[in-house]
Design a protein around this motif. Sequence first.
Motif, short mmCIF file in Angstrom:
data_model
loop_
_atom_site.label_atom_id
_atom_site.label_comp_id
_atom_site.label_asym_id
_atom_site.label_seq_id
_atom_site.Cartn_x
_atom_site.Cartn_y
_atom_site.Cartn_z
N PRO A 1 15.00 7.61 44.97
CA PRO A 1 15.27 8.85 44.64
C PRO A 1 14.88 10.01 43.85
CG PRO A 1 14.12 7.30 43.22
CD PRO A 1 13.92 6.82 44.20
N SER A 2 14.87 10.82 43.37
CA SER A 2 14.87 12.20 43.35
C SER A 2 14.46 11.82 41.33
CB SER A 2 14.95 13.63 42.88
OG SER A 2 16.13 13.46 44.94
N PHE A 3 13.77 12.09 40.65
CA PHE A 3 13.27 12.60 39.37
C PHE A 3 13.70 13.54 38.44
CE2 PHE A 3 10.83 8.88 40.45
CZ PHE A 3 9.81 8.92 39.85
N THR A 4 15.05 13.50 37.09
CA THR A 4 14.81 14.66 36.54
C THR A 4 13.89 15.04 35.77
OG1 THR A 4 15.76 13.07 34.64
CG2 THR A 4 17.55 12.91 36.17
N PRO A 5 13.84 16.18 35.14
CA PRO A 5 13.13 17.10 34.73
C PRO A 5 13.22 16.53 33.39
CG PRO A 5 14.70 18.94 35.57
CD PRO A 5 15.36 17.27 35.49
N LYS A 6 13.86 15.83 32.66
CA LYS A 6 13.32 14.42 31.73
C LYS A 6 12.83 13.87 31.32
CE LYS A 6 15.28 12.26 28.17
NZ LYS A 6 16.53 11.72 27.76
N GLN A 7 12.75 12.87 33.25
CA GLN A 7 11.89 12.19 33.49
C GLN A 7 10.34 12.53 34.15
OE1 GLN A 7 14.68 10.14 36.18
NE2 GLN A 7 15.45 8.80 34.84
N LEU A 8 10.52 13.21 34.33
CA LEU A 8 9.23 14.27 34.76
C LEU A 8 7.80 14.13 34.21
CD1 LEU A 8 9.95 16.29 37.96
CD2 LEU A 8 9.06 13.67 38.50
N VAL A 9 8.98 15.16 32.31
CA VAL A 9 7.78 15.06 31.43
C VAL A 9 7.57 13.90 30.88
CG1 VAL A 9 7.85 16.41 29.05
CG2 VAL A 9 9.14 17.87 31.06
N LEU A 10 8.70 13.25 30.63
CA LEU A 10 8.28 11.76 29.97
C LEU A 10 7.08 11.31 30.65
CD1 LEU A 10 11.40 10.46 28.63
CD2 LEU A 10 10.13 11.86 27.44
N LEU A 11 7.06 11.32 31.91
CA LEU A 11 6.33 10.43 33.02
C LEU A 11 5.00 11.31 33.00
CD1 LEU A 11 4.89 8.70 34.78
CD2 LEU A 11 6.44 10.02 36.41
#
Length: 299
Positions: free
Chosen positions: A2-12
């Motif tokens: 899967p690709s990550f959404t910008p929100k998921q990447l920031v939280l990660l």
Amino acid sequence: MPSFTPKQLVLLVLLTIVWGLNWPVMKLGVQHFPPLSFRMVSMWIGLPILAIFVVSNGLPLTIPRSYWGQLAKLTLFNMVLWHCLIIIAIPTLSSGRAAILGYTMPIFSAVFGSLFFKDKLGARAWAGVGAAFAGVLLLLWHEVGALGSKPLGVMLMLIAAAGWAWGTQLLRRTEAPVPLMTLSLWMVAITTMVLTVLAFVFERKQWHMPDQTALAAIAFNGILVLGFAQAVWFYLARSLPPVASTLSVMMIPVLGVFVGAWWLGEVLHWQDWTAVCLMVVAIASVLWPSSQPGARASG
């Protein structure tokens, strides 16, 4: 993958920083305060933060009785085993190596998913699992001698990692009748009660006023690790496929190793540096966008 959404990447990224820094923070904390009590006080700080968030957002505070059994199972594997066992094991291990043992979780999770939940893992996912496993072996290279004299700490960390992996698989597949934050609040609340009982039974004679180091470590754990990062992890674990949500946090033990070396003077060897490259491969196996047409972002 899967690709990550910008929100998921920031939280990660935020999750990685907080949890990575926390391994040496916990090591310092348990050197100045009894371990179960250290975790207990931290949980009591984090619990009202989560409760305020739930109430301020108008989310329900109750969970239907029919779901209590499922809640107990999720709490046992996602929270109770992890928080109780790692805090007991940390005093016996270096902070970096404790982090590495704890983050064998993605390996357990990928294998559990394939064996018990019929997850179909592609070649790239298995390559990530293999790279993470090789990284763990390298980072434990110089611990072989210590493992022989401290088997309990190692065993506890591995049991905690396996339990967390199983809990992540269960959480991913659970149809909760309440919002995720309500579920998170109850899991933290139950774990706080369990730790309170254990700390009272086993450590009450060791209780004393914490010094400044212990207070700082407790505040870091209560506010950032439990009040923020725990909820972020539950969100990522439910919004991403299991292999992505687990392998994608493999930078956390790497950060823990090098922060521990810089802050606590823990010695690094060539195996540590090589393992960093392998962990990056593991992370890239899930973060690198799919080249297949029509691949969609999850979340």
